[in-house]
Design a protein around this motif. Sequence first.
Motif, PDB file in Angstrom:
ATOM      1  N   SER A 160     -47.698 -25.094   7.087  1.00 44.08           N
ATOM      2  CA  SER A 160     -46.338 -24.992   6.552  1.00 44.08           C
ATOM      3  C   SER A 160     -45.523 -24.111   7.479  1.00 44.08           C
ATOM      4  O   SER A 160     -46.051 -23.218   8.138  1.00 44.08           O
ATOM      5  CB  SER A 160     -46.356 -24.417   5.136  1.00 44.08           C
ATOM      6  OG  SER A 160     -46.960 -23.147   5.136  1.00 44.08           O
ATOM      7  N   MET A 161     -44.230 -24.381   7.540  1.00 45.48           N
ATOM      8  CA  MET A 161     -43.398 -23.654   8.505  1.00 45.48           C
ATOM      9  C   MET A 161     -41.984 -23.498   7.959  1.00 45.48           C
ATOM     10  O   MET A 161     -41.426 -24.415   7.372  1.00 45.48           O
ATOM     11  CB  MET A 161     -43.378 -24.443   9.826  1.00 45.48           C
ATOM     12  CG  MET A 161     -42.697 -23.712  10.961  1.00 45.48           C
ATOM     13  SD  MET A 161     -43.364 -24.169  12.605  1.00 45.48           S
ATOM     14  CE  MET A 161     -42.872 -25.881  12.744  1.00 45.48           C
ATOM     15  N   THR A 162     -41.433 -22.321   8.178  1.00 45.65           N
ATOM     16  CA  THR A 162     -39.998 -22.128   7.946  1.00 45.65           C
ATOM     17  C   THR A 162     -39.246 -22.797   9.101  1.00 45.65           C
ATOM     18  O   THR A 162     -39.803 -23.019  10.162  1.00 45.65           O
ATOM     19  CB  THR A 162     -39.636 -20.637   7.927  1.00 45.65           C
ATOM     20  OG1 THR A 162     -40.155 -20.042   9.114  1.00 45.65           O
ATOM     21  CG2 THR A 162     -40.216 -19.944   6.723  1.00 45.65           C
ATOM     22  N   ARG A 163     -37.984 -23.093   8.873  1.00 42.04           N
ATOM     23  CA  ARG A 163     -37.207 -23.832   9.873  1.00 42.04           C
ATOM     24  C   ARG A 163     -35.838 -23.219  10.079  1.00 42.04           C
ATOM     25  O   ARG A 163     -35.254 -22.678   9.147  1.00 42.04           O
ATOM     26  CB  ARG A 163     -37.035 -25.279   9.394  1.00 42.04           C
ATOM     27  CG  ARG A 163     -38.326 -25.947   9.042  1.00 42.04           C
ATOM     28  CD  ARG A 163     -38.137 -27.012   7.997  1.00 42.04           C
ATOM     29  NE  ARG A 163     -37.600 -26.501   6.734  1.00 42.04           N
ATOM     30  CZ  ARG A 163     -37.003 -27.248   5.827  1.00 42.04           C
ATOM     31  NH1 ARG A 163     -36.857 -28.526   6.019  1.00 42.04           N
ATOM     32  NH2 ARG A 163     -36.548 -26.701   4.714  1.00 42.04           N
ATOM     33  N   PRO A 164     -35.313 -23.318  11.269  1.00 41.94           N
ATOM     34  CA  PRO A 164     -33.943 -22.884  11.472  1.00 41.94           C
ATOM     35  C   PRO A 164     -33.007 -23.711  10.589  1.00 41.94           C
ATOM     36  O   PRO A 164     -33.266 -24.896  10.372  1.00 41.94           O
ATOM     37  CB  PRO A 164     -33.670 -23.204  12.951  1.00 41.94           C
ATOM     38  CG  PRO A 164     -35.013 -23.335  13.571  1.00 41.94           C
ATOM     39  CD  PRO A 164     -35.929 -23.828  12.503  1.00 41.94           C
ATOM     40  N   TYR A 165     -31.981 -23.096  10.098  1.00 42.06           N
ATOM     41  CA  TYR A 165     -30.895 -23.747   9.346  1.00 42.06           C
ATOM     42  C   TYR A 165     -31.262 -24.163   7.916  1.00 42.06           C
ATOM     43  O   TYR A 165     -30.377 -24.572   7.168  1.00 42.06           O
ATOM     44  CB  TYR A 165     -30.351 -25.008  10.065  1.00 42.06           C
ATOM     45  CG  TYR A 165     -30.053 -24.849  11.523  1.00 42.06           C
ATOM     46  CD1 TYR A 165     -29.425 -23.713  12.018  1.00 42.06           C
ATOM     47  CD2 TYR A 165     -30.372 -25.861  12.424  1.00 42.06           C
ATOM     48  CE1 TYR A 165     -29.141 -23.581  13.361  1.00 42.06           C
ATOM     49  CE2 TYR A 165     -30.089 -25.745  13.771  1.00 42.06           C
ATOM     50  CZ  TYR A 165     -29.481 -24.604  14.235  1.00 42.06           C
ATOM     51  OH  TYR A 165     -29.203 -24.493  15.579  1.00 42.06           O
ATOM     52  N   ARG A 166     -32.550 -24.155   7.547  1.00 36.97           N
ATOM     53  CA  ARG A 166     -32.933 -24.680   6.237  1.00 36.97           C
ATOM     54  C   ARG A 166     -33.773 -23.653   5.469  1.00 36.97           C
ATOM     55  O   ARG A 166     -34.605 -22.971   6.044  1.00 36.97           O
ATOM     56  CB  ARG A 166     -33.777 -25.954   6.376  1.00 36.97           C
ATOM     57  CG  ARG A 166     -33.148 -27.068   7.172  1.00 36.97           C
ATOM     58  CD  ARG A 166     -32.057 -27.805   6.456  1.00 36.97           C
ATOM     59  NE  ARG A 166     -32.491 -28.641   5.355  1.00 36.97           N
ATOM     60  CZ  ARG A 166     -31.619 -29.167   4.473  1.00 36.97           C
ATOM     61  NH1 ARG A 166     -30.324 -28.909   4.556  1.00 36.97           N
ATOM     62  NH2 ARG A 166     -32.054 -29.932   3.503  1.00 36.97           N
ATOM     63  N   SER A 167     -33.570 -23.584   4.162  1.00 32.20           N
ATOM     64  CA  SER A 167     -34.374 -22.703   3.296  1.00 32.20           C
ATOM     65  C   SER A 167     -35.758 -23.280   3.068  1.00 32.20           C
ATOM     66  O   SER A 167     -35.940 -24.493   3.079  1.00 32.20           O
ATOM     67  CB  SER A 167     -33.713 -22.564   1.922  1.00 32.20           C
ATOM     68  OG  SER A 167     -32.523 -21.846   2.008  1.00 32.20           O
TER      69      SER A 167
END
Lengths: 253, 253
Positions: A160-167
């Motif tokens: 799982s990964m956090t992403r730029p621009y998105r929660s």
Amino acid sequence: MNNIELKALEDFPYVEPGDDLAKIILKSFRINNINLDDGDVVVVAQKIISKSENRYIDLNKITPSEKAITLAKELNRDSSFIQVILNESNEIVSTEKNVIIVEHKLGFININAGIDRSNIPQDINQVLLLPKNPTISANNLRLALSEKFKKQIAVVITDSMTRPYRSGVTNFALASSNLQSLIDLSGEKDMYGNILKNTEIAVADEIAAASGLLMGQGSDKKPVVIIKGFNKNKYKVNDALDLVVSREDDLYR
Amino acid sequence: MNNIELKALEDFPYVEPGDDLAKIILKSFRINNINLDDGDVVVVAQKIISKSENRYIDLNKITPSEKAITLAKELNRDSSFIQVILNESNEIVSTEKNVIIVEHKLGFININAGIDRSNIPQDINQVLLLPKNPTISANNLRLALSEKFKKQIAVVITDSMTRPYRSGVTNFALASSNLQSLIDLSGEKDMYGNILKNTEIAVADEIAAASGLLMGQGSDKKPVVIIKGFNKNKYKVNDALDLVVSREDDLYR
């Protein structure tokens, strides 16, 4: 292709270092009445791969470098944890927002080099690294499973990964074996007959994200999901690890 | 929740401005033998929403501003197309790599403000904008469909998007209605009883990405996908449009 089915293996057992993961998955297939068919995709959470490969690191046994100690003071973190992040990374991309964003040795950009403490035992002060070579892990698992069923299957390893621009996090594909991970539609026609230009679909990431709906991130105990009905055989196979974009080719950097 | 099924409506008809989209979808449900149940998610491609809402713009009727003309020369593009991008955007984020990355008026960051020419008729020089207010579009569609079936359903409107750090496009959620779009697990326990911190799952994006496996980007004619078996009723409903992160809260910017 009008139907896709996702099935999660229920009550998947705890995985320990040295476990034969293919064997455990095959046993769980039997319990869950799962048969593999040609074209099926077996999606596996990075965490159980890492556990079977004993990618645990005891933080009490780490000697932090000066760089790690300095950074730990700046960010108010544990210097041993930072040392492990540095060990797993090519470079630090940013620490601006009090999180450590790095380019992982495998090429991708993420927070803390993908290392976290969730869903691992916390009786000792340990963390779990990503698999050393997830492509090899995916290949080995695919070979073991496809041999048993005598079917052409694919394997995807997800994290799982956090992403730029998105929660929020989504599952993405860390690596794959025998999958059409990135499909290039350039030169094909759309429904009005217009020729498509520069149209590539990150299929491996879409498959990973879909599996995330069943895997969850909490106490779900569902690290293996089988996807049936996805078939893009006319496109070429490529490794999901290659979906990582170099700085020069990244339109956003 | 161990099984999720995705079904695409087959041979979905061409959608024209002014069409009653709910009516067309309901007719296609009948032809495809689809029944909606409580918890089902109906995922709809932005393109057919935009078409029914007549979001076409004839580029021959656009008068480009000086800014658009200057930028068009710099980037070797059509100034009218650039003017339309500017009209749809809060600001230009970058034109460095010869692509126009903007913050769309709806808040998210993407290339060309999400405007493209694929899967629209090219007999005149036109482009198709995103829906003016995708949340309202999603709400209206949900009300019309749920009224017919007397079921608690959700609607997600998707678009495809390129991403920093990753090759290829994936479907993401432009807006949603009655969905647990972002699930916050903070405070819950993982499988070892550890308390989860800062763990949010971007469910709406995972649902959108899953639907992309069936929708495709080419001549597929499958802009509507029904997802059965996803049920996270214990979490709160939130609009997928709110998954957009502000610059201050974005860990990567």
